[in-house]
Design a protein around this motif. Structure first.
Motif, PDB file in Angstrom:
ATOM      1  N   ARG A  54       0.731  -1.224  -0.012  1.00  0.00           N
ATOM      2  CA  ARG A  54       0.046   0.098  -0.043  1.00  0.00           C
ATOM      3  C   ARG A  54       0.876   1.245   0.056  1.00  0.00           C
ATOM      4  NH1 ARG A  54      -3.805  -2.414  -1.849  1.00  0.00           N
ATOM      5  NH2 ARG A  54      -5.260  -3.425  -0.560  1.00  0.00           N
ATOM      6  N   ALA A  55       2.016   1.197   0.522  1.00  0.00           N
ATOM      7  CA  ALA A  55       2.915   2.349   0.300  1.00  0.00           C
ATOM      8  C   ALA A  55       4.480   1.947  -0.177  1.00  0.00           C
ATOM      9  CB  ALA A  55       2.964   3.026   1.840  1.00  0.00           C
ATOM     10  N   PHE A  56       4.952   2.780  -0.825  1.00  0.00           N
ATOM     11  CA  PHE A  56       6.673   2.069  -1.167  1.00  0.00           C
ATOM     12  C   PHE A  56       7.371   3.475  -1.169  1.00  0.00           C
ATOM     13  CE2 PHE A  56       4.146   2.715  -5.041  1.00  0.00           C
ATOM     14  CZ  PHE A  56       4.817   3.739  -5.873  1.00  0.00           C
ATOM     15  N   GLU A  57       8.376   3.397  -1.381  1.00  0.00           N
ATOM     16  CA  GLU A  57       9.779   4.392  -1.114  1.00  0.00           C
ATOM     17  C   GLU A  57      10.513   3.888  -2.500  1.00  0.00           C
ATOM     18  OE1 GLU A  57      13.664   5.499   1.191  1.00  0.00           O
ATOM     19  OE2 GLU A  57      11.643   5.847   2.223  1.00  0.00           O
ATOM     20  N   ILE A  58      10.917   5.005  -3.259  1.00  0.00           N
ATOM     21  CA  ILE A  58      11.738   4.695  -4.505  1.00  0.00           C
ATOM     22  C   ILE A  58      13.142   4.856  -4.013  1.00  0.00           C
ATOM     23  CG2 ILE A  58      12.288   5.425  -6.994  1.00  0.00           C
ATOM     24  CD1 ILE A  58       9.170   6.463  -7.089  1.00  0.00           C
ATOM     25  N   GLU A  59      13.776   4.080  -4.544  1.00  0.00           N
ATOM     26  CA  GLU A  59      15.317   4.027  -4.199  1.00  0.00           C
ATOM     27  C   GLU A  59      16.171   4.111  -5.689  1.00  0.00           C
ATOM     28  OE1 GLU A  59      18.763   4.716  -3.116  1.00  0.00           O
ATOM     29  OE2 GLU A  59      17.704   4.151  -1.361  1.00  0.00           O
ATOM     30  N   ASN A  60      16.733   5.190  -5.879  1.00  0.00           N
ATOM     31  CA  ASN A  60      17.397   5.702  -7.099  1.00  0.00           C
ATOM     32  C   ASN A  60      18.600   5.085  -7.172  1.00  0.00           C
ATOM     33  OD1 ASN A  60      15.206   6.980  -8.189  1.00  0.00           O
ATOM     34  ND2 ASN A  60      15.804   8.785  -6.636  1.00  0.00           N
ATOM     35  N   ASN A  61      19.338   4.766  -6.177  1.00  0.00           N
ATOM     36  CA  ASN A  61      20.832   3.733  -6.294  1.00  0.00           C
ATOM     37  C   ASN A  61      20.429   2.349  -6.388  1.00  0.00           C
ATOM     38  OD1 ASN A  61      21.949   6.540  -5.778  1.00  0.00           O
ATOM     39  ND2 ASN A  61      21.626   6.365  -3.970  1.00  0.00           N
ATOM     40  N   PRO A  62      20.797   1.737  -7.396  1.00  0.00           N
ATOM     41  CA  PRO A  62      20.685   0.187  -7.467  1.00  0.00           C
ATOM     42  C   PRO A  62      21.397  -0.529  -6.405  1.00  0.00           C
ATOM     43  CG  PRO A  62      21.578   1.426  -9.446  1.00  0.00           C
ATOM     44  CD  PRO A  62      21.553   2.269  -8.661  1.00  0.00           C
ATOM     45  N   TRP A  63      20.955  -1.570  -6.039  1.00  0.00           N
ATOM     46  CA  TRP A  63      21.882  -2.397  -4.990  1.00  0.00           C
ATOM     47  C   TRP A  63      22.762  -3.248  -5.876  1.00  0.00           C
ATOM     48  CZ3 TRP A  63      16.347  -4.321  -3.201  1.00  0.00           C
ATOM     49  CH2 TRP A  63      15.810  -3.538  -2.353  1.00  0.00           C
ATOM     50  N   THR A  64      23.851  -3.353  -5.343  1.00  0.00           N
ATOM     51  CA  THR A  64      24.995  -3.945  -5.820  1.00  0.00           C
ATOM     52  C   THR A  64      25.597  -4.433  -4.772  1.00  0.00           C
ATOM     53  OG1 THR A  64      26.448  -2.086  -5.575  1.00  0.00           O
ATOM     54  CG2 THR A  64      25.229  -2.276  -7.898  1.00  0.00           C
ATOM     55  N   PRO A  65      26.701  -5.628  -5.073  1.00  0.00           N
ATOM     56  CA  PRO A  65      27.587  -6.441  -4.276  1.00  0.00           C
ATOM     57  C   PRO A  65      28.402  -5.231  -3.645  1.00  0.00           C
ATOM     58  CG  PRO A  65      27.332  -7.655  -6.156  1.00  0.00           C
ATOM     59  CD  PRO A  65      26.704  -6.379  -6.708  1.00  0.00           C
ATOM     60  N   GLU A  66      28.520  -4.357  -4.343  1.00  0.00           N
ATOM     61  CA  GLU A  66      29.865  -3.250  -3.964  1.00  0.00           C
ATOM     62  C   GLU A  66      29.265  -2.218  -2.667  1.00  0.00           C
ATOM     63  OE1 GLU A  66      29.308  -3.642  -7.420  1.00  0.00           O
ATOM     64  OE2 GLU A  66      30.913  -4.942  -7.652  1.00  0.00           O
ATOM     65  N   ASN A  67      28.027  -2.156  -2.986  1.00  0.00           N
ATOM     66  CA  ASN A  67      27.246  -1.150  -1.865  1.00  0.00           C
ATOM     67  C   ASN A  67      26.493  -2.047  -0.441  1.00  0.00           C
ATOM     68  OD1 ASN A  67      24.874  -1.868  -2.819  1.00  0.00           O
ATOM     69  ND2 ASN A  67      24.502   0.200  -3.853  1.00  0.00           N
ATOM     70  N   GLY A  68      26.583  -3.392  -0.843  1.00  0.00           N
ATOM     71  CA  GLY A  68      26.226  -4.129   0.325  1.00  0.00           C
ATOM     72  C   GLY A  68      24.717  -4.551  -0.069  1.00  0.00           C
ATOM     73  N   GLY A  69      24.056  -4.010  -0.865  1.00  0.00           N
ATOM     74  CA  GLY A  69      22.531  -4.290  -1.123  1.00  0.00           C
ATOM     75  C   GLY A  69      22.530  -5.899  -1.646  1.00  0.00           C
ATOM     76  N   LEU A  70      23.370  -6.408  -2.319  1.00  0.00           N
ATOM     77  CA  LEU A  70      23.481  -7.773  -2.950  1.00  0.00           C
ATOM     78  C   LEU A  70      24.592  -8.603  -2.518  1.00  0.00           C
ATOM     79  CD1 LEU A  70      22.296  -6.912  -6.503  1.00  0.00           C
ATOM     80  CD2 LEU A  70      20.825  -7.673  -4.768  1.00  0.00           C
ATOM     81  N   THR A  71      24.430 -10.127  -2.642  1.00  0.00           N
ATOM     82  CA  THR A  71      25.670 -10.829  -2.505  1.00  0.00           C
ATOM     83  C   THR A  71      26.301 -10.766  -3.543  1.00  0.00           C
ATOM     84  OG1 THR A  71      24.418 -12.942  -3.021  1.00  0.00           O
ATOM     85  CG2 THR A  71      24.392 -12.280  -0.838  1.00  0.00           C
ATOM     86  N   SER A  72      27.441 -11.622  -3.793  1.00  0.00           N
ATOM     87  CA  SER A  72      28.266 -11.924  -4.972  1.00  0.00           C
ATOM     88  C   SER A  72      27.586 -12.520  -6.089  1.00  0.00           C
ATOM     89  CB  SER A  72      29.713 -12.570  -4.647  1.00  0.00           C
ATOM     90  OG  SER A  72      29.458 -13.627  -4.135  1.00  0.00           O
ATOM     91  N   THR A  73      26.567 -13.273  -5.650  1.00  0.00           N
ATOM     92  CA  THR A  73      25.747 -13.993  -6.664  1.00  0.00           C
ATOM     93  C   THR A  73      24.546 -13.246  -6.829  1.00  0.00           C
ATOM     94  OG1 THR A  73      24.642 -15.422  -4.628  1.00  0.00           O
ATOM     95  CG2 THR A  73      26.644 -16.378  -5.863  1.00  0.00           C
ATOM     96  N   HIS A  74      24.134 -12.077  -6.345  1.00  0.00           N
ATOM     97  CA  HIS A  74      23.293 -10.954  -6.721  1.00  0.00           C
ATOM     98  C   HIS A  74      21.996 -11.303  -6.245  1.00  0.00           C
ATOM     99  CE1 HIS A  74      25.360  -8.506  -9.499  1.00  0.00           C
ATOM    100  NE2 HIS A  74      26.128  -9.342  -9.720  1.00  0.00           N
TER     101      HIS A  74
END
Length: 154
Positions: free
Chosen positions: A48-68
């Motif tokens: 019902r509610a969301f926030e837009i994150e403009n910076n993609p999640w990557t392994p480099e910024n800690g958002g994803l693991t090395s296997t994405h």
């Protein structure tokens, strides 16, 4: 309580919104509702509610693991404040009554709320359901009773 979401828009969606001069938030809301309906999510499962994150999640910024795969624990810690604010805004929009300077009509006050049919609704139902001759519909008939009767007739 309904779910909330942190959404990282795809490059294609960003390009589409730029080309068509469309608001990203309204387009995302449309897409979320469309795909939730397409996949037959229940009403309470649709964010019902969301926030837009403009910076993609990557392994480099800690958002994803090395296997994405999503680093759920790290993402939860990163967006903890945003998620709390989304839930609070959602809670306020659902549970805060509209501020009106006048009191609600008499038929909408808690004292008059009932599971029985109002006189107006009763007369409308009698006209619509006139083919159900075997059981009368009275002002004290409950909607669930009507539903059961109709189900048995089918």
């Amino acid at each position: 309580i309904y779910p909330v979401a942190i959404i990282v828009p795809s490059r294609l969606l960003i390009e589409y919104c730029e080309q068509h001069k469309t608001d990203m938030s309204s387009k995302l809301k449309y897409e979320v509702n469309f795909w939730c309906t397409h996949y037959h999510l229940a009403h309470h499962e649709v964010p019902r509610a969301f926030e837009i994150e403009n910076n993609p999640w990557t392994p480099e910024n800690g958002g994803l693991t090395s296997t994405h795969k999503k680093q759920r624990h790290q993402l939860l810690q990163r967006y903890k404040q945003s998620i709390t604010q989304l839930f609070q805004s959602l809670h306020q929009s659902i549970f805060t009554p509209p501020s009106h300077s006048h009191s609600p009509p008499q038929h909408l006050t808690n004292a008059s709320l009932s599971t029985h049919l109002s006189p107006q609704f009763h007369s409308i139902l009698c006209r619509i359901l006139s083919d159900i001759q075997d059981t009368p519909i009275t002002p004290h008939t409950m909607l669930t009773d009507i539903g059961v009767r109709m189900r048995w007739r089918s």
